[in-house]
Motif scaffolding. Sequence first.
Motif, mmCIF file in Angstrom:
data_model
loop_
_atom_site.group_PDB
_atom_site.id
_atom_site.type_symbol
_atom_site.label_atom_id
_atom_site.label_comp_id
_atom_site.label_asym_id
_atom_site.label_seq_id
_atom_site.Cartn_x
_atom_site.Cartn_y
_atom_site.Cartn_z
ATOM 1 N N GLY A 45 -5.773 -3.245 2.778
ATOM 2 C CA GLY A 45 -5.527 -3.257 1.348
ATOM 3 C C GLY A 45 -5.851 -4.621 0.771
ATOM 4 N N SER A 46 -4.937 -5.135 -0.059
ATOM 5 C CA SER A 46 -5.177 -6.419 -0.702
ATOM 6 C C SER A 46 -4.785 -7.592 0.174
ATOM 7 N N LYS A 89 4.821 3.767 1.395
ATOM 8 C CA LYS A 89 4.122 2.522 1.692
ATOM 9 C C LYS A 89 4.977 1.314 1.311
ATOM 10 N N ALA A 90 5.819 1.481 0.290
ATOM 11 C CA ALA A 90 6.675 0.382 -0.156
ATOM 12 C C ALA A 90 7.633 -0.084 0.940
ATOM 13 N N THR A 91 7.985 0.822 1.853
ATOM 14 C CA THR A 91 8.847 0.446 2.976
ATOM 15 C C THR A 91 8.224 -0.701 3.751
ATOM 16 N N PHE A 92 6.957 -0.563 4.068
ATOM 17 C CA PHE A 92 6.277 -1.565 4.885
ATOM 18 C C PHE A 92 5.945 -2.823 4.081
ATOM 19 N N GLU A 93 5.648 -2.650 2.830
ATOM 20 C CA GLU A 93 5.413 -3.822 1.989
ATOM 21 C C GLU A 93 6.681 -4.664 1.878
ATOM 22 N N THR A 94 7.833 -3.975 1.789
ATOM 23 C CA THR A 94 9.115 -4.681 1.752
ATOM 24 C C THR A 94 9.352 -5.437 3.048
ATOM 25 N N LEU A 95 9.123 -4.787 4.174
ATOM 26 C CA LEU A 95 9.346 -5.424 5.469
ATOM 27 C C LEU A 95 8.439 -6.634 5.655
ATOM 28 N N ALA A 96 7.178 -6.485 5.297
ATOM 29 C CA ALA A 96 6.254 -7.619 5.416
ATOM 30 C C ALA A 96 6.704 -8.760 4.516
ATOM 31 N N LYS A 130 -0.588 9.465 10.889
ATOM 32 C CA LYS A 130 -1.666 8.501 10.659
ATOM 33 C C LYS A 130 -1.504 7.798 9.307
ATOM 34 N N GLN A 131 -1.059 8.531 8.306
ATOM 35 C CA GLN A 131 -0.846 7.916 6.989
ATOM 36 C C GLN A 131 0.179 6.798 7.073
ATOM 37 N N ILE A 132 1.283 7.039 7.783
ATOM 38 C CA ILE A 132 2.342 6.036 7.901
ATOM 39 C C ILE A 132 1.863 4.836 8.713
ATOM 40 N N ALA A 136 1.458 0.917 7.230
ATOM 41 C CA ALA A 136 2.038 -0.270 7.867
ATOM 42 C C ALA A 136 0.973 -1.323 8.114
ATOM 43 N N GLN A 137 -0.178 -0.906 8.624
ATOM 44 C CA GLN A 137 -1.244 -1.878 8.887
ATOM 45 C C GLN A 137 -1.808 -2.448 7.592
ATOM 46 N N ALA A 138 -1.861 -1.629 6.556
ATOM 47 C CA ALA A 138 -2.345 -2.118 5.268
ATOM 48 C C ALA A 138 -1.401 -3.155 4.680
#
Length: 583
Positions: A45-46, A89-96, A130-132, A136-138
Amino acid sequence: MKDIQQPAERRGRGPGRLAVVLTALTVMLGLSGGAALAAPDEHQGSRPAVRVPENPMDAVARMQPSWNLGNTLDAIPNESSWGNGQTTKATFETLAGQGFRSVRIPVSWSDHQSTTAPWTVDATYMTRVKQIVDWAQASGLYVVLNVHHDSWQWVNKMPTEHDTVVNRFNSTWTQISAAFKDEPRTLLFEGINEPQFDNTTDAQKLELLRELQVSFHQVVRASGGLNAKRMLVLTTPAGSGTQAYMDDLYSVIRSLNDRQLVATVHYYSWYPFSVNVAGGILYDDVAQKGLEETFGAMHDTFVAKGIPLYVGEYGLLAYPDQFHPTRIERGEVLKYYEHVGYGARKYGVTTALWDPFSYLNRDTLKWRDQGLFDVIKSSWTTRSGSTSFDKVFVPKSGPITAKSLTLNLNGLAFRGIWQGDTKLVAGQDYTVSGNQLTFTAKALTRLAGDRAYGVNATLQARFSRGLPWSIDVVSNDTPVVSDAVGTNEAFTVPTQYRGNDLATMHSTYADGTNAGPTSWTPYQEFNQAFSPDYANGTIILTPAFLASLREGDTATLVFHFYSGETATYHVKKTGTTVTGTVA
């Protein structure tokens, strides 16, 4: 996988739940050597592309700290079945954003594949997994993907259904490998979570697990794409840190002659402390020694020999508990999590917090206990100090005397005591002699105020680094219990707590034998044999405890409170009637 829906043995009560020991070297934050492979931009992603060191020791070090998406894709039968709803996706953005560098995504495949050969995984489910993983990788995170509760749904039948289990296991990993073969090396595969095998000896467990791990390695490596160099994670029976199991895992990894292999075990602390049984009410020297020894063994067995170690789950087996009173005193919990973070840095291992829903609120994406998370996060980079307990108890009536606590400096310097923005006066409000912190009677009298039962003031001990340590000034009196009559299915002890919190219950018969379902210790398990009901002024004796009582024999119960106060009580079961009397 410590989920509350599963039977006791699946919540971590089995023999594999001994302390796991984390390993040394400082956690490497930058690229420390070896060729680096860039993760494709479409997965990032970004965020800038994550660069994965060729050397797996460096790569796994970069994965610290880690977190588990527990009770989600591993839930049975569906993602939302165990209360966590749909992951976003916000779950992983929060964790990062909170500083995590990797996530473990446990997946149970059983309910999403055909029940007979070729055990085809549902295409919609594979797409969701795969989406999840890609979300996470994004978000810039490494991902560990596994086969999770299948371990006790069908893999455990391998001793009696050998060929069927092996074929299904191979088919499952063939399909996973094909679906993810073009994913970057930020994705790791973990062959099987906490493997178990019905009615087997240790030697048989190791033999069967070796067969699965060799097969897992062969299937993935033969599947093409980036799987040829993907890091693969291999475990011990039940994920245990038992030395014999770790030695065997080391042997398996060496025999495969593959540099891209990672060892994993799980760590849930010294068992009596982890569930509050057998008097394990404090994170004391015994519990601390358990961590040091276990992490040291992990380091010596793997890390010191060039094999990275990923502690795929860590936490406490009975904390927090959303549905029952807290088993483990919170200050002691904070000491444990602070020590785990230190142990990870000291022994050079990467640790993944097991979070079934108890830490991160999946709906609000806020930490349920921000103070606890603050301690966890601080421990990733530094130590924090504490005291021998996080409360000082003063009597509600009668004279107040000076009270002492022991400072746990953890290599830091003590800076003083504060109440809010006001610094207490050394020599007048408190004194320090060596590692003894003593509050003066005059200061405690002022802080206790009108001495209402409970917390009257909260102080902070501050140190040269890390987080401040809270100390409550609590007014209390000796608890009072009263006579009662109940049944063999429901009995409560009327209790005036008077500013006290229940710590444990000692339970014996007149002949000295232990009374209660946990027969190997007189100190019964919190919430399993007894449980405080502060709101209604009772102590509940659970149906399991009542069922264990010997007919006609009087059991003597001693309730222990964190203040040091006790209350002694007798219970006797006669037919369906249970009678309780004050000793």
